[in-house]
Motif scaffolding. Structure first.
Motif, PDB file in Angstrom:
ATOM      1  N   GLN A  34       0.838  -1.196   0.000  1.00  0.00           N
ATOM      2  CA  GLN A  34       0.000   0.000   0.000  1.00  0.00           C
ATOM      3  C   GLN A  34       0.876   1.250   0.000  1.00  0.00           C
ATOM      4  O   GLN A  34       2.054   1.201   0.340  1.00  0.00           O
ATOM      5  N   GLU A  35       0.289   2.381  -0.349  1.00  0.00           N
ATOM      6  CA  GLU A  35       1.046   3.632  -0.402  1.00  0.00           C
ATOM      7  C   GLU A  35       1.377   4.191   0.976  1.00  0.00           C
ATOM      8  O   GLU A  35       2.258   5.023   1.106  1.00  0.00           O
ATOM      9  N   ARG A  36       0.684   3.733   1.992  1.00  0.00           N
ATOM     10  CA  ARG A  36       0.956   4.199   3.360  1.00  0.00           C
ATOM     11  C   ARG A  36       1.657   3.102   4.146  1.00  0.00           C
ATOM     12  O   ARG A  36       1.381   1.922   3.959  1.00  0.00           O
ATOM     13  N   HIS A  37       2.533   3.533   5.041  1.00  0.00           N
ATOM     14  CA  HIS A  37       3.198   2.583   5.924  1.00  0.00           C
ATOM     15  C   HIS A  37       2.181   2.011   6.911  1.00  0.00           C
ATOM     16  O   HIS A  37       1.204   2.682   7.255  1.00  0.00           O
ATOM     17  N   THR A  48       4.190  -0.264  -4.836  1.00  0.00           N
ATOM     18  CA  THR A  48       4.375   1.043  -4.204  1.00  0.00           C
ATOM     19  C   THR A  48       5.690   1.694  -4.601  1.00  0.00           C
ATOM     20  O   THR A  48       6.643   1.002  -4.953  1.00  0.00           O
ATOM     21  N   ARG A  97       6.989   3.886  -2.316  1.00  0.00           N
ATOM     22  CA  ARG A  97       7.602   4.280  -1.042  1.00  0.00           C
ATOM     23  C   ARG A  97       8.746   3.340  -0.661  1.00  0.00           C
ATOM     24  O   ARG A  97       8.817   2.217  -1.123  1.00  0.00           O
TER      25      ARG A  97
END
Length: 155
Positions: A84-87, A142, A144
């Motif tokens: 996912q794009e968020r940690h 992702t 990130r």
């Protein structure tokens, strides 16, 4: 065969949804209750641990079940959040409160977490992907920088 099916499913969109919304709630409870023998998909197909970390905002214990890669007497866990794009939230809790409790098959003990720097991560990443093949999919989902933490037993 069972191992390949479960691991392949967990890297799909449906499998990631299942892990995020169902397994993330059930598996830490099952894992702890069965001393590391059972997860919601049955017998664990990867090396697994349950990490209890103190919530950075709530101050309450938070349990998360994670696959790990053993390395040099420690255990490496990956804050992939399935690409996912968020940690994942546990990453921030771990950075705020690096002392954790680990439940592994047959034992429970205190440990300390340290974030790997990018050089160390780059060195060990191929071995992590060999142990946890889902990382091949997650890293492609992702942009990130996926963080890796080393957990070391505290005696």
């Amino acid at each position: 065969m069972y191992l390949r099916i479960v691991n392949a499913f967990s890297a799909t969109a449906a499998g990631s949804w299942y892990v995020k919304h169902i397994a993330s709630e059930i598996d830490p409870l099952l894992f702890r209750a069965t001393n590391g023998r059972i997860t919601s998909t049955g017998i664990a197909t990867l090396p697994m641990l349950c990490m209890t970390v103190v919530g950075r905002k709530s101050g309450k214990p938070r349990h998360v079940q994670l696959a790990y890669h053993e390395d040099g007497g420690g255990w490496l866990v990956v804050a992939s959040a399935m690409g996912q794009e968020r940690h994942p939230g546990w990453r921030y809790n771990l950075e705020a409160n690096p002392e954790v409790e680990l439940q592994m098959r047959g034992e429970r003990f205190a440990a300390r977490a340290n974030l790997l720097d990018d050089t160390e991560k780059k060195r060990i990443w191929p071995a992590i992907k060999q142990t946890i093949p889902q990382m091949n999919v997650y890293e492609n989902r992702t942009e990130r920088n996926i963080r890796v933490f080393r957990l070391t037993r505290i005696d």
